[in-house]
Design a protein around this motif. Structure first.
Motif, PDB file in Angstrom:
ATOM      1  N   LYS A 162     -20.550   1.581 -53.674  1.00 43.52           N
ATOM      2  CA  LYS A 162     -20.147   1.559 -55.087  1.00 43.52           C
ATOM      3  C   LYS A 162     -18.825   2.292 -55.294  1.00 43.52           C
ATOM      4  N   SER A 163     -18.731   3.504 -54.771  1.00 44.00           N
ATOM      5  CA  SER A 163     -17.517   4.289 -54.999  1.00 44.00           C
ATOM      6  C   SER A 163     -16.320   3.686 -54.267  1.00 44.00           C
ATOM      7  N   ARG A 164     -16.547   3.206 -53.067  1.00 42.05           N
ATOM      8  CA  ARG A 164     -15.451   2.618 -52.297  1.00 42.05           C
ATOM      9  C   ARG A 164     -14.959   1.333 -52.968  1.00 42.05           C
ATOM     10  N   THR A 165     -15.885   0.534 -53.504  1.00 43.77           N
ATOM     11  CA  THR A 165     -15.493  -0.685 -54.214  1.00 43.77           C
ATOM     12  C   THR A 165     -14.621  -0.335 -55.416  1.00 43.77           C
ATOM     13  N   TYR A 166     -15.054   0.648 -56.194  1.00 39.94           N
ATOM     14  CA  TYR A 166     -14.306   1.066 -57.381  1.00 39.94           C
ATOM     15  C   TYR A 166     -12.902   1.543 -57.001  1.00 39.94           C
ATOM     16  N   ARG A 167     -12.836   2.422 -56.012  1.00 37.32           N
ATOM     17  CA  ARG A 167     -11.529   2.968 -55.599  1.00 37.32           C
ATOM     18  C   ARG A 167     -10.655   1.893 -54.943  1.00 37.32           C
ATOM     19  N   ALA A 168     -11.253   1.031 -54.143  1.00 37.11           N
ATOM     20  CA  ALA A 168     -10.474  -0.018 -53.475  1.00 37.11           C
ATOM     21  C   ALA A 168      -9.900  -0.998 -54.491  1.00 37.11           C
ATOM     22  N   ARG A 173      -5.329  -3.116 -57.414  1.00 34.87           N
ATOM     23  CA  ARG A 173      -4.628  -3.377 -58.674  1.00 34.87           C
ATOM     24  C   ARG A 173      -3.272  -2.696 -58.681  1.00 34.87           C
ATOM     25  N   GLY A 174      -3.235  -1.451 -58.215  1.00 34.03           N
ATOM     26  CA  GLY A 174      -1.977  -0.721 -58.162  1.00 34.03           C
ATOM     27  C   GLY A 174      -0.956  -1.407 -57.265  1.00 34.03           C
TER      28      GLY A 174
END
Length: 184
Positions: A162-168, A173-174
């Motif tokens: 979950k966290s890796r998906t969000y950060r990735a 996007r950046g």
């Protein structure tokens, strides 16, 4: 016959049952290997994964689907390929490349060019992501795996996925935003 029945038969020595499993899952295994960066070595990766899968059928537990278990082996074999090549080049999406020989009407040609540019920008941005981020994006969005399947495939805890998906996604996007600004 469903996968569980075929696995049971293959464990009992029925090679035809395992052949059916191979036929059923070859396309998704190949797609997984390619999207995780195996590129032209994807066929070798999936062949090795199917051999290891057969040899380790006794370790398969029906806690997850056979597909998830097999894709975890494919992911591990792809990681092994990266290590053996000593490069971390990453994602190759040759299957998504547009056919430049196709005939389009003028509007379709413009749309095709724009789509190819967007696809190329996405591929470049994905290649710039760290491998661990790329893997989770590929599993969740290119292979359309559920969160549970991604957990199994990558062998990570649910919270990490979950966290890796969000950060990735934020990193991706950046990178894509910078590409848009850079191109003007």
């Amino acid at each position: 016959m469903d996968d569980e029945e075929l696995v049971t038969r293959a464990r009992a020595g029925d090679l035809e049952a395992y052949d059916l499993l191979v036929a059923r899952h070859t396309a998704s295994a190949y797609r997984t290997a390619v999207l995780l960066g195996a590129g032209p070595d994807a066929e070798d990766v999936i062949q090795e994964a199917f051999v290891k899968g057969y040899r380790n059928l006794s370790r398969y537990r029906a806690e997850s689907s056979f597909r998830s278990w097999l894709l975890a082996i494919v992911a591990n074999e792809t990681r092994n390929l990266h290590r053996s090549r000593t490069r971390r080049d990453g994602l190759v999406l040759r299957a998504a490349a547009a056919n430049p020989e196709s005939e389009f009407a003028e509007d379709d040609a413009v749309a095709a060019v724009l789509a190819a540019e967007r696809r190329a920008a996405l591929v470049q941005a994905l290649r710039r992501l760290p491998v661990k981020d790329r893997e989770v994006i590929v599993c969740r969005f290119f292979l359309d795996l559920s969160e549970d399947e991604t957990v199994t495939t990558l062998g990570l805890p649910r919270g990490t996925v979950k966290s890796r998906t969000y950060r990735a996604l934020a990193k991706l996007r950046g990178l894509l935003d910078r590409e848009v600004v850079h191109r003007g």
